[in-house]
Structures are given as C-alpha cells and as structure tokens.
Design a protein around this motif. Sequence first.
Motif, PDB file in Angstrom:
ATOM      1  N   MET A   1       0.823  -1.210   0.000  1.00  0.00           N
ATOM      2  CA  MET A   1       0.000   0.000   0.000  1.00  0.00           C
ATOM      3  C   MET A   1       0.860   1.264   0.000  1.00  0.00           C
ATOM      4  O   MET A   1       0.482   2.284  -0.579  1.00  0.00           O
ATOM      5  CB  MET A   1      -0.926   0.002   1.216  1.00  0.00           C
ATOM      6  N   TRP A   2       2.039   1.181   0.649  1.00  0.00           N
ATOM      7  CA  TRP A   2       2.867   2.375   0.798  1.00  0.00           C
ATOM      8  C   TRP A   2       4.056   2.424  -0.150  1.00  0.00           C
ATOM      9  O   TRP A   2       4.534   3.507  -0.493  1.00  0.00           O
ATOM     10  CB  TRP A   2       3.379   2.469   2.242  1.00  0.00           C
ATOM     11  N   GLU A   3       4.556   1.272  -0.567  1.00  0.00           N
ATOM     12  CA  GLU A   3       5.835   1.256  -1.256  1.00  0.00           C
ATOM     13  C   GLU A   3       5.795   0.693  -2.677  1.00  0.00           C
ATOM     14  O   GLU A   3       6.841   0.581  -3.314  1.00  0.00           O
ATOM     15  CB  GLU A   3       6.854   0.431  -0.442  1.00  0.00           C
ATOM     16  N   ALA A   4       4.627   0.289  -3.163  1.00  0.00           N
ATOM     17  CA  ALA A   4       4.561  -0.265  -4.522  1.00  0.00           C
ATOM     18  C   ALA A   4       4.961   0.794  -5.537  1.00  0.00           C
ATOM     19  O   ALA A   4       4.754   1.998  -5.330  1.00  0.00           O
ATOM     20  CB  ALA A   4       3.156  -0.776  -4.812  1.00  0.00           C
ATOM     21  N   GLY A   5       5.537   0.348  -6.657  1.00  0.00           N
ATOM     22  CA  GLY A   5       5.967   1.269  -7.700  1.00  0.00           C
ATOM     23  C   GLY A   5       4.791   1.872  -8.449  1.00  0.00           C
ATOM     24  O   GLY A   5       3.634   1.761  -8.030  1.00  0.00           O
ATOM     25  N   GLU A   6       5.083   2.499  -9.565  1.00  0.00           N
ATOM     26  CA  GLU A   6       4.048   3.156 -10.352  1.00  0.00           C
ATOM     27  C   GLU A   6       3.574   2.247 -11.485  1.00  0.00           C
ATOM     28  O   GLU A   6       4.368   1.524 -12.084  1.00  0.00           O
ATOM     29  CB  GLU A   6       4.575   4.468 -10.938  1.00  0.00           C
ATOM     30  N   LEU A   7       2.295   2.340 -11.752  1.00  0.00           N
ATOM     31  CA  LEU A   7       1.690   1.563 -12.830  1.00  0.00           C
ATOM     32  C   LEU A   7       2.169   2.101 -14.172  1.00  0.00           C
ATOM     33  O   LEU A   7       2.078   3.300 -14.446  1.00  0.00           O
ATOM     34  CB  LEU A   7       0.166   1.645 -12.739  1.00  0.00           C
TER      35      LEU A   7
ATOM     36  N   ASP B   1      -1.798  -7.381 -13.467  1.00  0.00           N
ATOM     37  CA  ASP B   1      -0.429  -7.845 -13.717  1.00  0.00           C
ATOM     38  C   ASP B   1       0.568  -7.043 -12.884  1.00  0.00           C
ATOM     39  O   ASP B   1       1.539  -7.597 -12.350  1.00  0.00           O
ATOM     40  CB  ASP B   1      -0.087  -7.702 -15.205  1.00  0.00           C
ATOM     41  N   PHE B   2       0.310  -5.737 -12.777  1.00  0.00           N
ATOM     42  CA  PHE B   2       1.184  -4.875 -11.972  1.00  0.00           C
ATOM     43  C   PHE B   2       1.178  -5.308 -10.504  1.00  0.00           C
ATOM     44  O   PHE B   2       2.232  -5.431  -9.870  1.00  0.00           O
ATOM     45  CB  PHE B   2       0.708  -3.425 -12.099  1.00  0.00           C
TER      46      PHE B   2
ATOM     47  N   SER C   1       0.357  -8.234  -9.231  1.00  0.00           N
ATOM     48  CA  SER C   1       0.994  -9.549  -9.084  1.00  0.00           C
ATOM     49  C   SER C   1       2.514  -9.427  -9.099  1.00  0.00           C
ATOM     50  O   SER C   1       3.212 -10.072  -8.307  1.00  0.00           O
ATOM     51  CB  SER C   1       0.528 -10.485 -10.204  1.00  0.00           C
ATOM     52  N   ARG C   2       3.035  -8.585  -9.995  1.00  0.00           N
ATOM     53  CA  ARG C   2       4.485  -8.410 -10.074  1.00  0.00           C
ATOM     54  C   ARG C   2       5.034  -7.778  -8.801  1.00  0.00           C
ATOM     55  O   ARG C   2       6.036  -8.233  -8.238  1.00  0.00           O
ATOM     56  CB  ARG C   2       4.831  -7.539 -11.277  1.00  0.00           C
ATOM     57  N   GLU C   3       4.361  -6.730  -8.321  1.00  0.00           N
ATOM     58  CA  GLU C   3       4.819  -6.064  -7.107  1.00  0.00           C
ATOM     59  C   GLU C   3       4.694  -6.976  -5.889  1.00  0.00           C
ATOM     60  O   GLU C   3       5.531  -6.941  -4.980  1.00  0.00           O
ATOM     61  CB  GLU C   3       4.013  -4.777  -6.886  1.00  0.00           C
ATOM     62  N   ALA C   4       3.639  -7.803  -5.869  1.00  0.00           N
ATOM     63  CA  ALA C   4       3.459  -8.734  -4.749  1.00  0.00           C
ATOM     64  C   ALA C   4       4.593  -9.747  -4.708  1.00  0.00           C
ATOM     65  O   ALA C   4       5.116 -10.074  -3.628  1.00  0.00           O
ATOM     66  CB  ALA C   4       2.116  -9.439  -4.873  1.00  0.00           C
ATOM     67  N   ARG C   5       4.994 -10.248  -5.855  1.00  0.00           N
ATOM     68  CA  ARG C   5       6.102 -11.214  -5.904  1.00  0.00           C
ATOM     69  C   ARG C   5       7.403 -10.572  -5.407  1.00  0.00           C
ATOM     70  O   ARG C   5       8.178 -11.192  -4.673  1.00  0.00           O
ATOM     71  CB  ARG C   5       6.278 -11.738  -7.329  1.00  0.00           C
ATOM     72  N   LYS C   6       7.632  -9.325  -5.807  1.00  0.00           N
ATOM     73  CA  LYS C   6       8.835  -8.622  -5.359  1.00  0.00           C
ATOM     74  C   LYS C   6       8.804  -8.418  -3.848  1.00  0.00           C
ATOM     75  O   LYS C   6       9.819  -8.597  -3.159  1.00  0.00           O
ATOM     76  CB  LYS C   6       8.942  -7.278  -6.080  1.00  0.00           C
TER      77      LYS C   6
ATOM     78  N   TYR D   1      -0.115 -16.513  -2.789  1.00  0.00           N
ATOM     79  CA  TYR D   1      -1.420 -16.908  -3.324  1.00  0.00           C
ATOM     80  C   TYR D   1      -2.530 -16.037  -2.735  1.00  0.00           C
ATOM     81  O   TYR D   1      -3.398 -15.534  -3.460  1.00  0.00           O
ATOM     82  CB  TYR D   1      -1.682 -18.384  -3.020  1.00  0.00           C
ATOM     83  N   TYR D   2      -2.493 -15.832  -1.418  1.00  0.00           N
ATOM     84  CA  TYR D   2      -3.555 -15.057  -0.769  1.00  0.00           C
ATOM     85  C   TYR D   2      -3.441 -13.563  -1.069  1.00  0.00           C
ATOM     86  O   TYR D   2      -4.461 -12.864  -1.164  1.00  0.00           O
ATOM     87  CB  TYR D   2      -3.557 -15.313   0.738  1.00  0.00           C
ATOM     88  N   ILE D   3      -2.223 -13.058  -1.237  1.00  0.00           N
ATOM     89  CA  ILE D   3      -2.073 -11.644  -1.605  1.00  0.00           C
ATOM     90  C   ILE D   3      -2.678 -11.396  -2.984  1.00  0.00           C
ATOM     91  O   ILE D   3      -3.437 -10.442  -3.192  1.00  0.00           O
ATOM     92  CB  ILE D   3      -0.586 -11.237  -1.571  1.00  0.00           C
ATOM     93  N   GLU D   4      -2.357 -12.265  -3.941  1.00  0.00           N
ATOM     94  CA  GLU D   4      -2.919 -12.114  -5.287  1.00  0.00           C
ATOM     95  C   GLU D   4      -4.425 -12.343  -5.274  1.00  0.00           C
ATOM     96  O   GLU D   4      -5.170 -11.679  -5.997  1.00  0.00           O
ATOM     97  CB  GLU D   4      -2.233 -13.085  -6.244  1.00  0.00           C
TER      98      GLU D   4
END
Length: 557
Positions: free
Chosen positions: A99-105, A113-114, A116-121, A143-146
């Motif tokens: 919520m606070w640190e994810a990059g920009e779409l 897709d964005f 999912s990618r950020e969640a994996r990172k 799995y639960y985050i996605e």
Amino acid sequence: MGILRKISRLGVRSKKDSKDIASKVAEVSMYTRHIRAPLMPLRQRPSGEVVERYSIMDPWSIAYIVLSEETGEYVYFVDEVPLTEEEVRIYRRIVDFLMWEAGELGEGEDPRDFISREARKAVELFRLRMGRTPTVSWSKILYYIEREIAGFGPINPLMLDPNLEDISCNGVGVPIYVYHRKYESMPTNIVFQTQEDLDSYVVKLAHMSGKHISVAFPILDASLPGGHRLAATFMKEVSQKGSTFTIRKFREDPITIVDMIGFATLSPLVAAYLWMAIEHKRTILIMGVTGSGKTTLLNSVLNLIKPNYKIVTIEDTPEIRLPTSNWVQLVSRPSYAAGESRAGEITLYDLVRLSLRYRPDIIVVGEVRGAEAYVLFQSIATGHGGATTIHAESIDAAIKRLTSPPMNIPESYIPLINIALMVERVNVRDKEGKTRATRRVTKIWEIKEDGTPIQIGRWSPSKDIHELSVMDSYILKRISSSAEVDLKYIHEEIYRRARVFEWLQLKNIRNYRDIASIIYRYYRSPSSILERAEAELSVVAIGREEAGGSVYGERQQ
C-alpha cells in the motif's frame, strides 16, 4: 519510522534473531491492525459422496462436488489451504508494504499484472529479510495476496473455475450459490458471516467495475474486469437480507457453434441453416427466459458472418465477442447525475440511431426491451441485416411484447423478423437413465410476409434430436429468388455446410477464431475444405443415428 526502516530492522543479524520471528512481527503490528485477514470458506466438508474433484489452483484451492447425505443436493465445496497465525501476520505486513511502497503503474499496463508483479517482489524481499522460516509458506502467502488484491477475494476460486456460469450471494449468513454447467445450481461453503464483511465486499466489486454504490444509489449493474456481468444491491435499502450480488461469468474462451453442436443444443443441419441465413442478411430473433442461453447462442451464430461484412453491436453490458476487426462495439452509459436527472445518459435507442451512420451490414442489439426496437426494425427495413434477443416464452408472446409499449413495433414490421429461435433449459435422460439439465434450441419459426409464423424445426424430447424441414423453408425460397440461385443448389449447400460442422466437431476445432478461419477459407475455396472434411469423416464413424434414417434429423415428409 517508515515501513522500510521497520523491514530493515527485521534483517537476520544473529542466530537469536532467526529463532524469534513472532517477536519481530510484533514490532510492526501497529501498522497492520487495519488490514483484514483473508475471508476463508467453511472448513467442515458435508458428509456424503464426493462425485467429482478437480484442482482450481494447485495446490492451494481444490473444488469438490459432494452429494450431501443430509439434504440430498449437490454441494460445491472449496478446499483452500488456510494461513497459519504467523502467516496471517506476515500477510498483513506485506499488504501494508504494498500500500505504501509499490511502484508506479506503467502506461497501458494491466493493473492486475502490476499488482501480481509487485506482490512477488515484496514477498521475495520479506523472505530474504526474515531469513530461515521453516514454518512459513511464502508461496501460500503470495497466493492469498494475489487472491485478495489482484483477484476477487473469497470468491476468487469460483471466478477461476471455468465450469461455473453464475455466482450469487443472497445475504449475510447464507451460502453463496453457483450454477455449474454439469450439476446446475448448488450451495457452496463460502459464507459472509457479518454485514460489515458483505457490505465492504460489495463496495470492492463496485470499485473493480469502476462504478459507485452507496445508500443513496443502492443498485448497481456493471461489468467487472474480464467482462463478467455484475448486479448488486447495497445494505438493506432494497433487499431485506442486506447487500446482495450476482455475477454472470464471461468466458475468456467463449462457447462456439461447434461447442453447441457437441452439447446437442442444436444440430449440424440447424447450424448450417443459420449460416446460410445470416450470410444473406436475414434477421434472426432469439427468444428464451433468463439464463436459457440467448446471448451465448447469439454470439455463436454471429461468428458465422461473412468476413467482408461490417458489424455494429449494441449492448448494455459488453458480452458479444467476434473474431473480425471490422466490428464497432457500442455500449450504453447510465446517467452520471443524481436524482431524476438523466444528464449524460446514453441509451440503446441513442446507439441504434447512431449505428446507422456507420453503414453496417448487420446491426446486433444484445437484447431489445424498449424504444430501441423500433429504430432497429426501421434499419432492417432499409436493407440492413439484424440479430437480437428478447425475453419471451413463445413466438406469440414475443410478437405481443414487440407490438406493445414500450417497444411499439407496428404489426406491419413483424415480417421483418425472418427467423425466430426458442432456446430453453430442458431435462434430458442419458443412456443410464439419469436425468440432467441442459439447453436446447426447441423450436424454429420463419415469419411469412403476412406476419404468420410457420414452424419449420423442433427438438424431439423423446429422441433428443433436432428435426428441420429444409425443403419447406420459406426463407430459403426467398434467398433463392433474391440471389437468383437455384433452390436445389441452396438445399445441397446447406447439407454440405452441415458436413463441415460435423468435421469441425470431429476434429475438435472449437475456438471461435479457428472456426472463423475455416469459414473464411470456405468462402475462398469451398471445394478444398469439403474435400478435406469428407476425407477425414469417411474414416471415422459419426457415431450418431438420426431420426427416420436421415443423416441430419430432417423430418420426413
């Protein structure tokens, strides 16, 4: 102190640090109190026979179809591997971090897709920072985050199951119901236990659809990502049990005419007859009740359109999918103003009028309900082909609806409907004597110039076959006259095309783009397609006897 500083303090500096993960998690609990744990399905599986079991997302979610001993009904049981308490705490922290640190779409990037990618990172970052964690399954947390952020939350397994058509929540404390293609309607073990959870989830669905729902505007009709159709109500403003929602799923891989032949919804001969009709811009009206498969049948028939035709489709919710690029897809828009004002509203009537400016060969209206029907019939009268659906239980009921308010079609326009099909949900008995529900095109009419409907086709319940009187077709005679083609040739051509459909079914060529490719090639070189079809059909038994000795179930005269 920022969340990144908190994460850095969780780095493993000693053996003592690695032994006490729980205490490290507690350091940042103040940041994650507001983040809810994922809502889980009920864990107790009903007693009874497991009729079918299949994986939805292996190994985290599995579907069981259970024949309940207690109620005698089928139950759809979702088995999801639950998170441990420790994994829930880590899950909350990672969600807070995102919520606070994810990059920009990125421009044009799919938000899911964005995420999912950020969640994996983020999961990989936490895994490295926390060191050795033998009791934590990081792939399960991912799995639960996605599921919660990029997916549909507690009903995500239902949305991923291609066997389900509808998902319906009727209120708090009531099991969510699904409509399964094989087992029909049945309850699940997914239940919203509190009003707050259900209200929050309905708001989430509204946000996912880009719409608004509230106490002031408690009714929602919208499209979810993926084209799924959403209808919802909010709190107890219009529904006594609180918030409700229904999702009609839209298949990424839509049901095609070959699928329908395989399901026996219609026969190869009926499909060939419709192909000939729509090629010559004949108007087709598909009738049926809610959930009978009208739009599915309409979409499959439209995939038979000639490749050089220009098509305009007009819908409330986009459900039609065509393989051609020469296609204008128009969608109505509700008013954005509050109260009784209709400022900004764009109706089906407006879009049908607009469609005439596009010089279409065929105009398709997803469903006629109001004044748009009059404009559609006027456009058909000027030479455009047309196709639409209507809620009706018979041809007489359909004509009465069309000629009554708010459609108000003059009776003199009724003959503009060339072909009318009735599609219904029926019960058929298999070879083992078991009854199952399915869909069938049960009746086919042609409308004569005086407005009289003539039935030329029917489905035989006792034999489960379709009977079609091609030789008696009034519309085929009109096609023969207008195209100046011998009627015998048209009859023979329909039987040839029926053979093509049998071949497509035999070879399991069922994707709508693959079918369109075959049809385009058929127009260029019919003999090459027919030769290939006959050669491959000749070495494989069709495996189905039709009534009266006719290959295609034609009624004997």
